[in-house]
Design a protein around this motif. Structure first.
Motif, PDB file in Angstrom:
ATOM      1  N   ASN A 195      28.763  55.241 -17.312  1.00 34.88           N
ATOM      2  CA  ASN A 195      29.350  56.001 -16.211  1.00 34.88           C
ATOM      3  C   ASN A 195      29.115  57.490 -16.408  1.00 34.88           C
ATOM      4  O   ASN A 195      30.027  58.315 -16.288  1.00 34.88           O
ATOM      5  N   THR A 199      31.404  61.779 -16.453  1.00 36.71           N
ATOM      6  CA  THR A 199      31.695  62.399 -17.743  1.00 36.71           C
ATOM      7  C   THR A 199      31.148  63.821 -17.790  1.00 36.71           C
ATOM      8  O   THR A 199      30.337  64.223 -16.957  1.00 36.71           O
ATOM      9  N   TRP A 226      33.066  63.756 -22.803  1.00 36.72           N
ATOM     10  CA  TRP A 226      34.462  63.498 -22.483  1.00 36.72           C
ATOM     11  C   TRP A 226      34.611  63.115 -21.019  1.00 36.72           C
ATOM     12  O   TRP A 226      33.736  63.354 -20.200  1.00 36.72           O
ATOM     13  N   LYS A 228      37.792  61.033 -18.097  1.00 36.28           N
ATOM     14  CA  LYS A 228      38.977  60.198 -17.956  1.00 36.28           C
ATOM     15  C   LYS A 228      38.714  58.808 -18.503  1.00 36.28           C
ATOM     16  O   LYS A 228      39.579  58.176 -19.123  1.00 36.28           O
ATOM     17  N   GLU A 229      37.506  58.316 -18.273  1.00 32.26           N
ATOM     18  CA  GLU A 229      37.056  57.052 -18.867  1.00 32.26           C
ATOM     19  C   GLU A 229      35.596  57.209 -19.241  1.00 32.26           C
ATOM     20  O   GLU A 229      34.799  57.727 -18.467  1.00 32.26           O
ATOM     21  N   LEU A 230      35.253  56.781 -20.411  1.00 31.86           N
ATOM     22  CA  LEU A 230      33.900  56.922 -20.944  1.00 31.86           C
ATOM     23  C   LEU A 230      33.433  55.564 -21.429  1.00 31.86           C
ATOM     24  O   LEU A 230      34.142  54.906 -22.192  1.00 31.86           O
ATOM     25  N   ALA A 231      32.252  55.125 -20.984  1.00 27.89           N
ATOM     26  CA  ALA A 231      31.770  53.786 -21.347  1.00 27.89           C
ATOM     27  C   ALA A 231      30.314  53.843 -21.792  1.00 27.89           C
ATOM     28  O   ALA A 231      29.482  54.513 -21.172  1.00 27.89           O
ATOM     29  N   PHE A 262      44.038  58.778 -26.691  1.00 27.48           N
ATOM     30  CA  PHE A 262      43.254  57.839 -25.891  1.00 27.48           C
ATOM     31  C   PHE A 262      43.111  56.519 -26.629  1.00 27.48           C
ATOM     32  O   PHE A 262      43.433  56.404 -27.817  1.00 27.48           O
ATOM     33  N   SER A 263      42.655  55.516 -25.925  1.00 25.39           N
ATOM     34  CA  SER A 263      42.438  54.188 -26.501  1.00 25.39           C
ATOM     35  C   SER A 263      40.951  53.869 -26.496  1.00 25.39           C
ATOM     36  O   SER A 263      40.177  54.438 -25.713  1.00 25.39           O
ATOM     37  N   THR A 265      38.147  50.530 -26.585  1.00 25.30           N
ATOM     38  CA  THR A 265      37.880  49.095 -26.493  1.00 25.30           C
ATOM     39  C   THR A 265      36.440  48.839 -26.882  1.00 25.30           C
ATOM     40  O   THR A 265      35.529  49.509 -26.379  1.00 25.30           O
TER      41      THR A 265
END
Length: 272
Positions: A195, A199, A226, A228-231, A262-263, A265
């Protein structure tokens, strides 16, 4: 694709030149136990050239290319002819896969040694049309024992079937520099960011202490990606892997307890 061992080629990340297009058939394919691999192809839709560029660390590699002539217009001697270059070196001049494989709908597999030298961040595989459109069905890049500059042993030249070349092992280590350039054996992360448009990247000249066990060189911590969501997505064969992540908090506004939380996965499992 072959039971998860081959990933989609992702033209947006790996393919340049062209333009290119894809072509699929449902024909029976001889000379292989993996016919689905040869039922799709990418080709130069304007009878030009296209290149796959693989970001890789320095080292010795074997590039294995798979073809089958599944288009009726190329199913005759001289119907489709093209050149292939690996790492800027011509490895096939005037390749006619119909002739080389011994007929249409028949697998052709050839392997070529290649070296990515220190200071080089990728390996290019180029297909250039001579007659009709250059094409490829599948590509494998394997890491070989040895270091860049040693000169890998000659790769076996297999002309039928889908078996992997001997003395070849999967790429052992992929090191990415998040948000930064190639440095200290790490390559840019861009091709693997799923994504990327969502970023941002940031860099800092702050001195970093790297005394932690297994820490990377200090230059790696000078940049970050960086959002909000990084994949990230890595096309790899089935197996067991070690994932090592590197962090350093260099942004003053969040350099306090609880300033950035942050988390993560990985492979479907969360680790807080």
């Amino acid at each position: 694709m072959d039971s998860g061992l081959f990933a989609a080629d992702n033209p947006g990340a790996y393919v340049s030149g062209g333009p290119t297009a894809s072509y699929n058939v449902q024909a029976a394919i001889a000379g292989t136990t993996r016919p689905d691999l040869y039922r799709s192809q990418r080709y130069a839709s304007n009878r030009g050239a296209f290149t796959y560029t693989f970001p890789l660390p320095a080292g010795a590699y074997v590039v294995t290319l798979h073809w089958a002539e599944t288009w009726s217009g190329g199913a005759t001697p001289g119907g489709r002819v093209f050149n292939v270059a690996v790492g800027g070196v011509t490895v096939e001049a005037g390749l006619d896969i119909f002739v080389a494989a011994g007929g249409a709908n028949t697998a052709l597999v050839r392997s070529y040694p290649a070296v990515v030298e220190e200071g080089v961040t990728d390996l290019a595989v180029t297909f250039s049309s001579v007659v009709q459109n250059a094409m490829i069905s599948a590509i494998e890049v394997h890491h070989r024992d040895g270091t860049a500059g040693d000169g890998p042993e000659e790769a076996p030249d297999t002309e039928e079937g889908g078996e992997e070349p001997s003395a070849v092992v999967p790429l052992a280590t992929l090191r990415l520099n998040a948000g930064g350039p190639a440095v200290a054996g790490y390559i840019p992360d861009t091709p693997y960011v799923t994504n990327g448009a969502a970023t941002r990247t940031w860099s800092s000249a702050t001195s970093v202490v790297t005394t932690a066990p297994d820490a990377a060189p200090a230059a790696i911590y000078a940049t970050q990606r960086w959002g909000k969501e990084l994949a990230y997505t890595f096309p790899v064969p089935a197996g067991t892997y070690n994932l090592r992540l590197h962090f350093a908090e260099l942004y003053d506004p969040v350099a306090v307890v609880g300033g950035r939380v942050f988390s993560i996965t990985a492979a479907g499992g969360a680790r807080p």
